[in-house]
Design a protein around this motif. Structure first.
Motif, PDB file in Angstrom:
ATOM      1  N   MET A   1       8.167  42.403  11.481  1.00 44.42           N
ATOM      2  CA  MET A   1       9.121  42.470  10.385  1.00 44.42           C
ATOM      3  C   MET A   1       8.522  43.253   9.226  1.00 44.42           C
ATOM      4  N   ILE A   2       9.348  44.039   8.601  1.00 46.68           N
ATOM      5  CA  ILE A   2       8.941  44.780   7.410  1.00 46.68           C
ATOM      6  C   ILE A   2       9.189  43.877   6.206  1.00 46.68           C
ATOM      7  N   HIS A   3       8.154  43.672   5.400  1.00 47.77           N
ATOM      8  CA  HIS A   3       8.281  42.786   4.238  1.00 47.77           C
ATOM      9  C   HIS A   3       8.775  43.534   3.007  1.00 47.77           C
ATOM     10  N   PHE A   4       8.336  44.785   2.858  1.00 44.09           N
ATOM     11  CA  PHE A   4       8.847  45.607   1.766  1.00 44.09           C
ATOM     12  C   PHE A   4       8.576  47.072   2.039  1.00 44.09           C
ATOM     13  N   VAL A   5       9.342  47.902   1.345  1.00 42.98           N
ATOM     14  CA  VAL A   5       9.219  49.352   1.438  1.00 42.98           C
ATOM     15  C   VAL A   5       8.946  49.871   0.031  1.00 42.98           C
ATOM     16  N   LEU A   6       7.961  50.744  -0.101  1.00 39.97           N
ATOM     17  CA  LEU A   6       7.643  51.366  -1.380  1.00 39.97           C
ATOM     18  C   LEU A   6       7.584  52.874  -1.209  1.00 39.97           C
ATOM     19  N   LEU A   7       8.134  53.592  -2.157  1.00 42.25           N
ATOM     20  CA  LEU A   7       7.935  55.029  -2.242  1.00 42.25           C
ATOM     21  C   LEU A   7       7.215  55.279  -3.548  1.00 42.25           C
ATOM     22  N   ILE A   8       6.018  55.847  -3.453  1.00 45.63           N
ATOM     23  CA  ILE A   8       5.165  56.052  -4.615  1.00 45.63           C
ATOM     24  C   ILE A   8       4.815  57.528  -4.695  1.00 45.63           C
ATOM     25  N   SER A   9       4.894  58.086  -5.903  1.00 45.68           N
ATOM     26  CA  SER A   9       4.498  59.479  -6.087  1.00 45.68           C
ATOM     27  C   SER A   9       2.973  59.568  -6.149  1.00 45.68           C
ATOM     28  N   ARG A  10       2.444  60.772  -6.066  1.00 46.34           N
ATOM     29  CA  ARG A  10       0.989  60.962  -6.136  1.00 46.34           C
ATOM     30  C   ARG A  10       0.434  60.539  -7.487  1.00 46.34           C
ATOM     31  N   GLN A  11       1.278  60.515  -8.509  1.00 44.61           N
ATOM     32  CA  GLN A  11       0.845  60.090  -9.835  1.00 44.61           C
ATOM     33  C   GLN A  11       0.914  58.572 -10.000  1.00 44.61           C
ATOM     34  N   GLY A  12       1.380  57.865  -8.984  1.00 38.73           N
ATOM     35  CA  GLY A  12       1.449  56.415  -9.033  1.00 38.73           C
ATOM     36  C   GLY A  12       2.768  55.867  -9.534  1.00 38.73           C
ATOM     37  N   LYS A  13       3.768  56.728  -9.718  1.00 38.44           N
ATOM     38  CA  LYS A  13       5.083  56.270 -10.153  1.00 38.44           C
ATOM     39  C   LYS A  13       5.877  55.761  -8.957  1.00 38.44           C
ATOM     40  N   VAL A  14       6.535  54.635  -9.144  1.00 43.30           N
ATOM     41  CA  VAL A  14       7.338  54.053  -8.076  1.00 43.30           C
ATOM     42  C   VAL A  14       8.706  54.720  -8.086  1.00 43.30           C
ATOM     43  N   ARG A  15       9.103  55.245  -6.949  1.00 43.06           N
ATOM     44  CA  ARG A  15      10.394  55.935  -6.836  1.00 43.06           C
ATOM     45  C   ARG A  15      11.444  55.098  -6.120  1.00 43.06           C
ATOM     46  N   LEU A  16      11.021  54.154  -5.289  1.00 45.73           N
ATOM     47  CA  LEU A  16      11.967  53.296  -4.585  1.00 45.73           C
ATOM     48  C   LEU A  16      11.221  52.052  -4.127  1.00 45.73           C
ATOM     49  N   THR A  17      11.853  50.901  -4.263  1.00 43.28           N
ATOM     50  CA  THR A  17      11.304  49.658  -3.715  1.00 43.28           C
ATOM     51  C   THR A  17      12.429  48.887  -3.048  1.00 43.28           C
ATOM     52  N   LYS A  18      12.121  48.287  -1.935  1.00 44.25           N
ATOM     53  CA  LYS A  18      13.073  47.420  -1.243  1.00 44.25           C
ATOM     54  C   LYS A  18      12.279  46.241  -0.706  1.00 44.25           C
ATOM     55  N   TRP A  19      12.665  45.044  -1.119  1.00 48.53           N
ATOM     56  CA  TRP A  19      11.931  43.823  -0.776  1.00 48.53           C
ATOM     57  C   TRP A  19      12.750  43.009   0.220  1.00 48.53           C
ATOM     58  N   TYR A  20      12.142  42.711   1.367  1.00 49.04           N
ATOM     59  CA  TYR A  20      12.809  41.913   2.390  1.00 49.04           C
ATOM     60  C   TYR A  20      12.248  40.492   2.446  1.00 49.04           C
ATOM     61  N   SER A  21      11.156  40.244   1.760  1.00 47.71           N
ATOM     62  CA  SER A  21      10.576  38.908   1.637  1.00 47.71           C
ATOM     63  C   SER A  21      10.631  38.507   0.172  1.00 47.71           C
ATOM     64  N   PRO A  22      10.713  37.209  -0.105  1.00 43.32           N
ATOM     65  CA  PRO A  22      10.836  36.784  -1.507  1.00 43.32           C
ATOM     66  C   PRO A  22       9.524  36.950  -2.281  1.00 43.32           C
ATOM     67  N   TYR A  23       9.588  37.709  -3.336  1.00 47.30           N
ATOM     68  CA  TYR A  23       8.480  37.887  -4.266  1.00 47.30           C
ATOM     69  C   TYR A  23       9.056  37.747  -5.669  1.00 47.30           C
ATOM     70  N   THR A  24       8.326  37.083  -6.556  1.00 51.70           N
ATOM     71  CA  THR A  24       8.762  37.028  -7.952  1.00 51.70           C
ATOM     72  C   THR A  24       8.518  38.392  -8.577  1.00 51.70           C
ATOM     73  N   GLN A  25       9.125  38.615  -9.737  1.00 48.37           N
ATOM     74  CA  GLN A  25       8.945  39.906 -10.406  1.00 48.37           C
ATOM     75  C   GLN A  25       7.476  40.146 -10.754  1.00 48.37           C
ATOM     76  N   LYS A  26       6.788  39.093 -11.141  1.00 43.45           N
ATOM     77  CA  LYS A  26       5.365  39.204 -11.473  1.00 43.45           C
ATOM     78  C   LYS A  26       4.555  39.588 -10.234  1.00 43.45           C
ATOM     79  N   GLU A  27       4.864  38.951  -9.094  1.00 37.47           N
ATOM     80  CA  GLU A  27       4.178  39.283  -7.841  1.00 37.47           C
ATOM     81  C   GLU A  27       4.478  40.710  -7.413  1.00 37.47           C
ATOM     82  N   ARG A  28       5.721  41.140  -7.575  1.00 38.83           N
ATOM     83  CA  ARG A  28       6.098  42.507  -7.203  1.00 38.83           C
ATOM     84  C   ARG A  28       5.302  43.523  -8.005  1.00 38.83           C
TER      85      ARG A  28
END
Length: 161
Positions: A1-28
């Motif tokens: 199972m995929i727990h989450f998907v992240l798209l990150i630029s080379r500069q470290g900027k997040v371009r897309l996130t999709k969470w399939y498991s429960p994480y709080t905002q702080k944990e994310r």
């Protein structure tokens, strides 16, 4: 199972996130900071799998973006690399050689395509043609809704004159 998907630029900027498991905002936030630090500092000759907190993170760099997916430790890494490549191919077909700006300005389309490919962390659709047809149908629905809204606003504007 995929727990989450992240798209990150080379500069470290997040371009897309999709969470399939429960994480709080702080944990994310902590997960994103931690994983981007690990993945961005890895050399290009190293393998695309990282063991992290009892899970595996599979990532692949396309142009200036890192596509990352977190999976269970016993899942097949090569299958997840294929899922990443499948998603990138669909994005390429839709945007015509997808780039980071396409994902920034059309993030809703990137999410919609991801939702057509994955549901609840599992691969849903393997056919690129079917996904392209579904996206085209959704685009036509959006255009129809825009036209109807425009005609209604024109009617209202004429009635208020």
């Amino acid at each position: 199972m995929i727990h989450f998907v992240l798209l990150i630029s080379r500069q470290g900027k997040v371009r897309l996130t999709k969470w399939y498991s429960p994480y709080t905002q702080k944990e994310r936030t902590k997960v994103i900071r931690e994983l981007s630090g690990v993945i961005l500092t890895r050399g290009p000759k190293l393998c695309n799998f990282v063991e992290w907190r009892g899970y595996k993170v599979v990532y692949k760099r396309y142009a200036s973006l890192y596509f990352c997916m977190c999976i269970d430790a016993e899942d097949n890494e090569l299958e997840v690399l294929e899922i990443i490549h499948h998603y990138v191919e669909i994005l390429d077909r839709y945007f015509g050689s997808v780039c980071e700006l396409d994902l920034i300005f059309n993030f809703h389309k990137a999410y919609y395509i991801l939702d057509e490919v994955l549901i609840a962390g599992e691969l849903q659709e393997t056919s690129k043609k079917i996904v392209a047809r579904l996206i085209a149908a959704q685009d036509s629905l959006v255009e129809t809704a825009k036209e109807e809204a425009s005609s209604i606003s024109n009617i209202i504007a004429q009635a208020t004159k």
